[in-house]
Design a protein around this motif. Structure first.
Motif, PDB file in Angstrom:
ATOM      1  N   GLN A  17       4.100 -16.232  -3.449  1.00 14.69           N
ATOM      2  CA  GLN A  17       3.242 -15.332  -2.690  1.00 14.69           C
ATOM      3  C   GLN A  17       3.447 -15.550  -1.206  1.00 14.69           C
ATOM      4  O   GLN A  17       3.566 -16.690  -0.741  1.00 14.69           O
ATOM      5  CB  GLN A  17       1.759 -15.578  -2.997  1.00 14.69           C
ATOM      6  N   ILE A  18       3.473 -14.452  -0.463  1.00 18.94           N
ATOM      7  CA  ILE A  18       3.509 -14.550   0.996  1.00 18.94           C
ATOM      8  C   ILE A  18       2.211 -15.195   1.463  1.00 18.94           C
ATOM      9  O   ILE A  18       1.130 -14.868   0.980  1.00 18.94           O
ATOM     10  CB  ILE A  18       3.665 -13.154   1.628  1.00 18.94           C
ATOM     11  N   ARG A  49       1.996  -4.792   5.495  1.00 20.25           N
ATOM     12  CA  ARG A  49       1.956  -5.742   4.368  1.00 20.25           C
ATOM     13  C   ARG A  49       2.786  -5.235   3.201  1.00 20.25           C
ATOM     14  O   ARG A  49       3.437  -6.023   2.503  1.00 20.25           O
ATOM     15  CB  ARG A  49       0.510  -5.990   3.938  1.00 20.25           C
ATOM     16  N   ARG A  50       2.776  -3.925   2.988  1.00 19.45           N
ATOM     17  CA  ARG A  50       3.589  -3.358   1.905  1.00 19.45           C
ATOM     18  C   ARG A  50       5.064  -3.569   2.190  1.00 19.45           C
ATOM     19  O   ARG A  50       5.835  -3.945   1.287  1.00 19.45           O
ATOM     20  CB  ARG A  50       3.300  -1.869   1.744  1.00 19.45           C
ATOM     21  N   TRP A  70       6.361  -5.931   4.060  1.00 12.73           N
ATOM     22  CA  TRP A  70       6.630  -7.363   3.912  1.00 12.73           C
ATOM     23  C   TRP A  70       6.869  -7.706   2.450  1.00 12.73           C
ATOM     24  O   TRP A  70       7.808  -8.444   2.123  1.00 12.73           O
ATOM     25  CB  TRP A  70       5.453  -8.195   4.429  1.00 12.73           C
ATOM     26  N   GLN A  71       6.019  -7.182   1.572  1.00 15.12           N
ATOM     27  CA  GLN A  71       6.147  -7.484   0.145  1.00 15.12           C
ATOM     28  C   GLN A  71       7.449  -6.926  -0.416  1.00 15.12           C
ATOM     29  O   GLN A  71       8.123  -7.589  -1.221  1.00 15.12           O
ATOM     30  CB  GLN A  71       4.943  -6.921  -0.621  1.00 15.12           C
ATOM     31  N   GLU A  72       7.819  -5.724  -0.003  1.00 12.24           N
ATOM     32  CA  GLU A  72       9.069  -5.130  -0.472  1.00 12.24           C
ATOM     33  C   GLU A  72      10.260  -5.977  -0.046  1.00 12.24           C
ATOM     34  O   GLU A  72      11.172  -6.242  -0.849  1.00 12.24           O
ATOM     35  CB  GLU A  72       9.214  -3.705   0.067  1.00 12.24           C
ATOM     36  N   ALA A  95      10.257  -9.260  -2.092  1.00 16.33           N
ATOM     37  CA  ALA A  95      10.760  -9.077  -3.459  1.00 16.33           C
ATOM     38  C   ALA A  95      12.263  -8.852  -3.466  1.00 16.33           C
ATOM     39  O   ALA A  95      12.990  -9.414  -4.308  1.00 16.33           O
ATOM     40  CB  ALA A  95      10.038  -7.903  -4.128  1.00 16.33           C
ATOM     41  N   ASP A  99       8.368  -7.764  -9.086  1.00 15.04           N
ATOM     42  CA  ASP A  99       7.378  -7.688  -8.018  1.00 15.04           C
ATOM     43  C   ASP A  99       6.076  -7.182  -8.624  1.00 15.04           C
ATOM     44  O   ASP A  99       6.006  -6.052  -9.115  1.00 15.04           O
ATOM     45  CB  ASP A  99       7.881  -6.736  -6.922  1.00 15.04           C
ATOM     46  N   SER A 135       1.352  -8.307  -5.294  1.00 18.02           N
ATOM     47  CA  SER A 135       0.916  -9.367  -4.386  1.00 18.02           C
ATOM     48  C   SER A 135       1.686 -10.655  -4.604  1.00 18.02           C
ATOM     49  O   SER A 135       1.480 -11.645  -3.903  1.00 18.02           O
ATOM     50  CB  SER A 135      -0.581  -9.645  -4.569  1.00 18.02           C
ATOM     51  N   GLU A 136       2.591 -10.653  -5.579  1.00 21.75           N
ATOM     52  CA  GLU A 136       3.376 -11.844  -5.881  1.00 21.75           C
ATOM     53  C   GLU A 136       4.718 -11.440  -6.483  1.00 21.75           C
ATOM     54  O   GLU A 136       4.856 -10.349  -7.048  1.00 21.75           O
ATOM     55  CB  GLU A 136       2.620 -12.747  -6.864  1.00 21.75           C
TER      56      GLU A 136
END
Length: 437
Positions: free
Chosen positions: A213-214, A229-230, A232-234, A237, A255, A258-259
């Motif tokens: 998790q970030i 944030r989206r 960052w998550q992309e 992953a 993905d 959130s993790e």
């Protein structure tokens, strides 16, 4: 249908000049022809490697397409130039290209690679950064080459956007199935093993689940938008997918919003531990290029797919507890949690906090004296209340430690002689490590 090979041949015929690698006899680069040829490649289904090869051949430059943080997606760079790039300090220990060191739209003051010109062209779609097109020319880069690279960036961006659209559907389907596996509703072990083969995954042997998790933003930073944030998550992953694919494409990566979850082979736990370290180091890199810090947890080995739900739950628990008492940007294995594992299973943190205060009293406070006395108490517990050894450990005089033992017993009771009280105190100290973070 136009084949990729035929389109590549046309690129070569139209753009590779007799003496200038894409520069016509009159010294003028036909950027329109380059843009059209690259567009045809994209329409013919060419991948990034095909586009990079065409751009490199046409412009007589070394080319790399990277992610936003500099991870190489495709490249046409010979070994000699790679050595020069590394010598110039443009790559980190994981091979990431330090794109943040290159000036926007070309150049780095003084040019970082001696005897060469480095140009960086941003790749973007509406409201989304896609990466970078980096070109390195021997000697100086003529203006026509720069213009041609700007036009080429459009075709590369289109190709990446197309790949993302296809991958998004595939990754969602794979992620949904892996989530079903973790929920225990995907079917029998035999069905799961056979089904994931179609994804290119391998679950034939023992495996462990890793969850990453970030880390939350520090309080002193302005809160990020939902869109940031989206993204960052992309990127996070995609980084795990790219790094894992470089090791073994059969490693399942998903993905979950959130993790990021990875299922790693666990035939040999020492080899698994080395693999975890390798993946974490490669994804983290040197934190450059906009990489976000993250925390990871690893569950116990599962002998079959039906054991993966437990390993996933354990990995999430290890991440949560590890972040609480070890801090962010760490990797924690479930089996290393010890007593913290049981404490973390209690969902009511207020009840845990009340227990610590009931046992420790004023020692559970946040004053400097309470913190100092807790440190001494922990040393005494570690040494089985051997006053002489505890004094040496804390560099205290023997009589000073005896005085502290007396003070602690006045606050807590006969902790030096009452084994049950000593156990309560030891657990209360561990509780504070968890709930105070």
């Amino acid at each position: 249908m136009v084949s990729i090979a035929n389109v590549q041949a046309e690129v070569g015929q139209e753009l590779i000049g007799t003496a200038g690698g894409g520069i016509a006899d009159d010294g003028v680069m036909d950027t329109d022809e380059l843009a059209e040829a690259l567009a045809q490649l994209v329409l013919a289904g060419a991948d990034l490697a095909d586009l990079v090869a065409a751009i490199g051949d046409a412009l007589d430059v070394h080319v790399a397409v990277t992610t936003t943080d500099g991870r190489e997606r495709a490249a046409r760079i010979d070994e000699a130039m790679r050595e020069r790039i590394t010598a110039a300090g443009l790559t980190d220990e994981t091979g990431r290209l330090r794109v943040e060191w290159l000036g926007d739209r070309g150049g780095h003051e003084g040019q970082p690679v001696p005897g060469a010109h480095v140009h960086r062209e941003p790749l973007a779609a509406p409201n989304q950064a896609l990466g970078h097109l980096v070109a390195i020319a021997e000697g100086d880069m003529v203006p026509q080459q720069v213009v041609a690279l700007q036009r080429a960036a459009t075709a590369v961006s289109l190709s990446i956007t197309r790949e993302q659209a296809v991958s998004a559907v595939e990754n969602k389907y794979r992620g949904d199935f892996l989530r079903d596996v973790f929920l225990g509703r995907a079917g029998s072990d035999e069905f799961v093993r056979e089904h994931v083969v179609g994804f290119g995954w391998d679950l034939s042997g023992p495996t462990v689940v890793l969850v990453a998790q970030i880390d939350p933003q520090p309080s002193y930073q302005p809160p990020a938008s939902v869109e940031d944030r989206r993204h960052w998550q992309e990127r996070f992953a995609n980084a795990w997918r790219q790094v894992a694919a470089a090791v073994d494409r059969a490693i399942p990566i998903a993905d979950f919003g959130s993790e990021v979850v990875a299922v790693l082979p666990a035939e040999d736990l020492e080899a698994t531990a080395a693999l975890v370290r390798r993946l974490v180091v490669a994804v983290a890199g040197d934190k450059g290029g906009g990489r976000r810090p993250f925390t990871a947890g690893v569950g116990r080995a599962a002998s079959s797919p039906s054991g993966l739900p437990d390993s996933y739950t354990q990995a999430r628990r290890a991440l949560e507890v590890g972040r609480r008492f070890r801090g962010s940007s760490t990797t924690t294995w479930f089996d290393d949690l010890g007593l913290h594992r049981l404490i973390a299973m209690v969902p009511d943190t207020e009840e845990l906090r009340a227990f610590a205060h009931d046992v420790l009293g004023e020692l559970a406070g946040s004053t400097d004296e309470a913190i100092t006395l807790r440190e001494t108490l922990q040393v005494l517990l570690n040494t089985n209340f051997n006053v002489a050894e505890a004094a040496r450990t804390q560099f205290f005089h023997y009589n000073t430690m005896r005085y502290r033992v007396g003070k602690l017993e006045r606050m807590l009771g006969p902790v030096a002689s009452d084994q049950n009280l000593r156990l309560d105190v030891a657990v209360a100290l561990k509780v504070l490590e968890v709930v105070s973070r």
